[in-house]
Design a protein around this motif. Structure first.
Motif, PDB file in Angstrom:
ATOM      1  N   ILE A   7       0.903  -1.228  -0.007  1.00  9.27           N
ATOM      2  CA  ILE A   7      -0.065  -0.081  -0.014  1.00  9.27           C
ATOM      3  C   ILE A   7       1.065   1.157   0.073  1.00  9.27           C
ATOM      4  O   ILE A   7       1.790   1.428   0.814  1.00  9.27           O
ATOM      5  CB  ILE A   7      -0.834   0.096   1.247  1.00  9.27           C
ATOM      6  N   VAL A   8       0.414   2.242  -0.858  1.00  8.58           N
ATOM      7  CA  VAL A   8       1.231   3.400  -0.971  1.00  8.58           C
ATOM      8  C   VAL A   8       0.336   4.486  -0.495  1.00  8.58           C
ATOM      9  O   VAL A   8      -0.639   4.676  -1.166  1.00  8.58           O
ATOM     10  CB  VAL A   8       1.883   3.564  -2.447  1.00  8.58           C
ATOM     11  N   VAL A   9       0.775   5.204   0.455  1.00 11.77           N
ATOM     12  CA  VAL A   9      -0.121   6.335   0.881  1.00 11.77           C
ATOM     13  C   VAL A   9       0.776   7.815   0.638  1.00 11.77           C
ATOM     14  O   VAL A   9       1.890   8.041   0.933  1.00 11.77           O
ATOM     15  CB  VAL A   9      -0.013   6.219   2.441  1.00 11.77           C
ATOM     16  N   VAL A  10      -0.138   8.534  -0.128  1.00  6.76           N
ATOM     17  CA  VAL A  10       0.243   9.831  -0.439  1.00  6.76           C
ATOM     18  C   VAL A  10      -0.703  10.829   0.451  1.00  6.76           C
ATOM     19  O   VAL A  10      -2.043  10.422   0.575  1.00  6.76           O
ATOM     20  CB  VAL A  10       0.460  10.343  -1.886  1.00  6.76           C
ATOM     21  N   ALA A  27      -2.301   4.688   8.211  1.00  5.13           N
ATOM     22  CA  ALA A  27      -1.075   4.122   7.491  1.00  5.13           C
ATOM     23  C   ALA A  27      -0.508   3.017   8.509  1.00  5.13           C
ATOM     24  O   ALA A  27      -0.198   2.009   8.168  1.00  5.13           O
ATOM     25  CB  ALA A  27      -0.175   5.285   7.205  1.00  5.13           C
ATOM     26  N   LYS A  28      -0.672   3.449   9.734  1.00  5.65           N
ATOM     27  CA  LYS A  28       0.126   2.614  10.756  1.00  5.65           C
ATOM     28  C   LYS A  28      -0.851   1.357  11.043  1.00  5.65           C
ATOM     29  O   LYS A  28      -0.521   0.207  11.103  1.00  5.65           O
ATOM     30  CB  LYS A  28      -0.098   3.178  12.310  1.00  5.65           C
ATOM     31  N   GLU A  29      -2.159   1.524  10.770  1.00  2.05           N
ATOM     32  CA  GLU A  29      -3.131   0.300  10.896  1.00  2.05           C
ATOM     33  C   GLU A  29      -2.960  -0.391   9.635  1.00  2.05           C
ATOM     34  O   GLU A  29      -2.978  -1.836   9.920  1.00  2.05           O
ATOM     35  CB  GLU A  29      -4.360   1.023  10.958  1.00  2.05           C
ATOM     36  N   PHE A  30      -2.865   0.191   8.319  1.00  5.77           N
ATOM     37  CA  PHE A  30      -2.449  -0.655   7.263  1.00  5.77           C
ATOM     38  C   PHE A  30      -1.384  -1.588   7.578  1.00  5.77           C
ATOM     39  O   PHE A  30      -1.345  -2.703   6.910  1.00  5.77           O
ATOM     40  CB  PHE A  30      -2.323   0.415   6.033  1.00  5.77           C
ATOM     41  N   TYR A  38       4.705   5.434   3.296  1.00  2.84           N
ATOM     42  CA  TYR A  38       4.140   6.628   3.382  1.00  2.84           C
ATOM     43  C   TYR A  38       5.100   7.835   2.558  1.00  2.84           C
ATOM     44  O   TYR A  38       6.216   8.030   3.109  1.00  2.84           O
ATOM     45  CB  TYR A  38       4.070   6.950   4.905  1.00  2.84           C
ATOM     46  N   VAL A  39       4.354   8.585   1.798  1.00  7.06           N
ATOM     47  CA  VAL A  39       5.177   9.342   0.901  1.00  7.06           C
ATOM     48  C   VAL A  39       4.887  10.750   1.278  1.00  7.06           C
ATOM     49  O   VAL A  39       3.908  11.160   1.311  1.00  7.06           O
ATOM     50  CB  VAL A  39       5.144   9.381  -0.591  1.00  7.06           C
ATOM     51  N   PHE A 126       0.482  -2.454  -6.146  1.00 11.96           N
ATOM     52  CA  PHE A 126       0.122  -1.874  -4.788  1.00 11.96           C
ATOM     53  C   PHE A 126      -1.181  -1.098  -5.123  1.00 11.96           C
ATOM     54  O   PHE A 126      -1.614  -0.728  -6.051  1.00 11.96           O
ATOM     55  CB  PHE A 126       1.129  -0.778  -4.508  1.00 11.96           C
ATOM     56  N   ILE A 127      -1.688  -0.900  -3.728  1.00 13.74           N
ATOM     57  CA  ILE A 127      -3.018  -0.140  -3.592  1.00 13.74           C
ATOM     58  C   ILE A 127      -2.473   1.214  -3.338  1.00 13.74           C
ATOM     59  O   ILE A 127      -1.609   1.521  -2.332  1.00 13.74           O
ATOM     60  CB  ILE A 127      -3.556  -0.602  -2.430  1.00 13.74           C
ATOM     61  N   LEU A 128      -3.037   2.431  -4.170  1.00 14.14           N
ATOM     62  CA  LEU A 128      -2.728   3.634  -3.762  1.00 14.14           C
ATOM     63  C   LEU A 128      -3.731   4.449  -3.064  1.00 14.14           C
ATOM     64  O   LEU A 128      -5.114   4.238  -3.379  1.00 14.14           O
ATOM     65  CB  LEU A 128      -2.597   4.341  -5.017  1.00 14.14           C
ATOM     66  N   PHE A 129      -3.491   4.900  -1.814  1.00 14.44           N
ATOM     67  CA  PHE A 129      -4.339   5.621  -0.891  1.00 14.44           C
ATOM     68  C   PHE A 129      -3.788   7.048  -0.670  1.00 14.44           C
ATOM     69  O   PHE A 129      -2.819   7.432  -0.444  1.00 14.44           O
ATOM     70  CB  PHE A 129      -4.308   4.836   0.621  1.00 14.44           C
ATOM     71  N   ASN A 130      -4.980   7.855  -1.224  1.00 13.67           N
ATOM     72  CA  ASN A 130      -4.755   9.062  -1.426  1.00 13.67           C
ATOM     73  C   ASN A 130      -5.497  10.108  -0.649  1.00 13.67           C
ATOM     74  O   ASN A 130      -6.624  10.058  -0.496  1.00 13.67           O
ATOM     75  CB  ASN A 130      -4.769   9.953  -2.885  1.00 13.67           C
ATOM     76  N   ASP A 131      -4.715  10.591   0.644  1.00 10.75           N
ATOM     77  CA  ASP A 131      -5.486  11.399   1.605  1.00 10.75           C
ATOM     78  C   ASP A 131      -5.448  12.959   1.099  1.00 10.75           C
ATOM     79  O   ASP A 131      -4.576  13.602   1.307  1.00 10.75           O
ATOM     80  CB  ASP A 131      -4.767  11.679   2.940  1.00 10.75           C
ATOM     81  N   SER A 132      -6.549  13.239   0.347  1.00  7.90           N
ATOM     82  CA  SER A 132      -6.997  14.400   0.090  1.00  7.90           C
ATOM     83  C   SER A 132      -6.019  15.468  -0.758  1.00  7.90           C
ATOM     84  O   SER A 132      -5.982  16.574  -1.001  1.00  7.90           O
ATOM     85  CB  SER A 132      -7.054  15.515   1.571  1.00  7.90           C
ATOM     86  N   SER A 133      -5.219  14.914  -1.347  1.00  4.97           N
ATOM     87  CA  SER A 133      -4.215  15.606  -2.350  1.00  4.97           C
ATOM     88  C   SER A 133      -4.889  15.726  -3.691  1.00  4.97           C
ATOM     89  O   SER A 133      -4.587  14.718  -4.592  1.00  4.97           O
ATOM     90  CB  SER A 133      -2.616  14.565  -2.410  1.00  4.97           C
ATOM     91  N   MET A 134      -5.422  16.737  -3.836  1.00  2.11           N
ATOM     92  CA  MET A 134      -6.316  16.774  -5.260  1.00  2.11           C
ATOM     93  C   MET A 134      -5.827  17.183  -6.402  1.00  2.11           C
ATOM     94  O   MET A 134      -6.091  17.153  -7.345  1.00  2.11           O
ATOM     95  CB  MET A 134      -7.781  17.511  -4.857  1.00  2.11           C
ATOM     96  N   PHE A 135      -4.648  17.980  -6.029  1.00  5.48           N
ATOM     97  CA  PHE A 135      -3.834  18.756  -7.273  1.00  5.48           C
ATOM     98  C   PHE A 135      -2.769  17.411  -7.763  1.00  5.48           C
ATOM     99  O   PHE A 135      -2.870  16.920  -8.831  1.00  5.48           O
ATOM    100  CB  PHE A 135      -3.055  19.910  -6.938  1.00  5.48           C
TER     101      PHE A 135
END
Length: 404
Positions: A7-10, A27-30, A38-39, A126-135
């Motif tokens: 899992i890649v988290v941005v 991310a810690k729970e993942f 975590y990027v 990988f799964i990509l998980f994007n926290d609110s990075s809309m740009f």
């Protein structure tokens, strides 16, 4: 449950942020059952110029120059990555076509850094998980080609002037591209559903162990012991953009026998407000998080006297979980986010209802109601929150024929 995956988290919050972060908790729970990268948000030109001497920027420059590792393993399955590239600061560009063109270039630069990290850690499929990075996140599906793309909404960012300028146009595009949209508010889930039918409310986690006096008995704070009861209390930042000063004045005026106790740092508007001249209002100042349960313990009713506006309407109020975890009768303003707590809290639509509902809360409190509140508040763990995210990932994968 999803296990053994990459899992890649941005997102928009760096790992070294000084405040609590939903994205870090997720991310810690993942990482309990998966390998997680975590990027950090990349260094942008304006931040470099304005904050060059700060510890945050110096660390990123050191990573960029190879003086420290760009990879920080913070847990057995969790790596934090400091991308070396510098991107351009674009948000105040007046021309949409120019912003869109340069934003895609920024995203490509960012994606190339992420691809290097993925190869370094051998994180295929990988799964990509994007926290609110809309740009930056707008083009990552094309550039990174993840197996599955999740967009996470935890704030109504397009109501903020910074994000609104180009976000009104770009966030709907990102939501449409995502395989799944998960939100911590019904309001945000409804907004997402306008562009993607796989938009779901998943609530939010909260580490309530600090507020669980069944684990370790909590003593009432000394500062509260000489304050007359009943105590109607609040813990948190006293920010006039979010809290209703007029409501607090009204409560203190209408009920001089109540003690209004406010625990937290004040902004200038609060510092200069009429509240400071009222004999039944007590400002106890900012306190370390570890001591907050001892203050809540002494409240007869806990409150979240929010203004109802774009900043609060859908914002998940973590303090409600903290209040409930201690079994406290809790009253809050009627925002959409509070619908999640209906049946466990008192929800007021105006100043008059605050008075009548607090009176009701004081009159009907009981051990049975306290237990009901505790069980509900303590159920909102990060583990349960992430398991619900997993459920929707699995459901959508089945529907779309995606094999993780």
């Amino acid at each position: 449950m999803i296990t053994g995956k990459n899992i890649v988290v941005v997102g928009i919050q760096p790992w070294d942020i000084k405040i609590g972060s939903n994205c870090k908790n997720i991310a810690k729970e993942f990482a309990r059952h998966n390998r997680v990268l975590y990027v950090n948000f990349p260094l942008d030109r304006a931040t470099l110029l304005k904050e060059r001497k700060t510890e945050k920027v110096q660390k990123r420059l050191a990573a960029r120059k190879g003086k420290i590792s760009r990879y920080e393993q913070v847990e057995p399955n969790l790596w934090v990555y400091y991308p070396p590239s510098i991107i351009e600061s674009l948000n105040w560009l007046p021309f949409p076509w120019l912003f869109d063109s340069l934003n895609k270039r920024n995203s490509k630069i960012f994606a190339n850094d992420i691809l290097k990290a993925i190869r370094h850690l051998n994180m295929k499929d990988f799964i990509l998980f994007n926290d609110s990075s809309m740009f930056l996140g707008l083009f990552l599906k094309e550039f990174l080609k993840p197996k599955f793309y999740v967009y996470y909404m935890r704030d109504y960012l397009i109501k903020n002037p910074y994000w609104r300028k180009h976000g009104l146009r770009n966030e709907p595009k990102l939501i449409t591209k995502a395989d799944l949209v998960v939100c911590n508010s019904t309001l945000y889930a409804e907004y997402g559903a306008q562009y993607n039918r796989h938009s779901y409310m998943v609530g939010q986690g909260c580490d309530t162990t600090l507020f669980n006096d069944d684990i370790q008995p909590i003593e009432v704070a000394e500062e509260l012991k000489n304050i007359p009861k009943p105590i109607i209390g609040y813990v948190g930042a006293l920010a006039s953009r979010r809290l209703d000063i007029n409501l607090l004045v009204y409560m203190a005026t209408q009920k001089p026998q109540w003690s209004i106790v406010l625990v937290g740092p004040e902004d200038d508007t609060f510092k200069n407000s009429q509240l400071h001249s009222m004999p039944n209002v007590y400002f106890l100042g900012p306190r370390p998080e570890s001591t907050l349960p001892s203050f809540i313990k002494g409240f007869d009713v806990a409150m979240n006297p929010q203004l109802v506006n774009d900043a609060t309407m859908g914002n998940y109020p973590r303090k409600i979980d903290e209040y409930l975890s201690m079994g406290k009768p809790t009253i809050a303003s009627a925002t959409r986010a509070m619908e999640y707590f209906e049946g466990y809290t008192y929800i007021a639509h105006n100043h008059e209802e605050y008075i009548t509902l607090i009176e009701k809360a004081l009159a009907e409190d009981s051990p049975d109601l306290q237990l009901k509140r505790k069980n509900y508040g303590r159920s909102h763990t990060w583990e349960n929150n992430v398991h619900l995210i997993y459920k929707y990932i699995i459901d959508v994968c089945k529907e779309k024929g995606i094999e993780l």
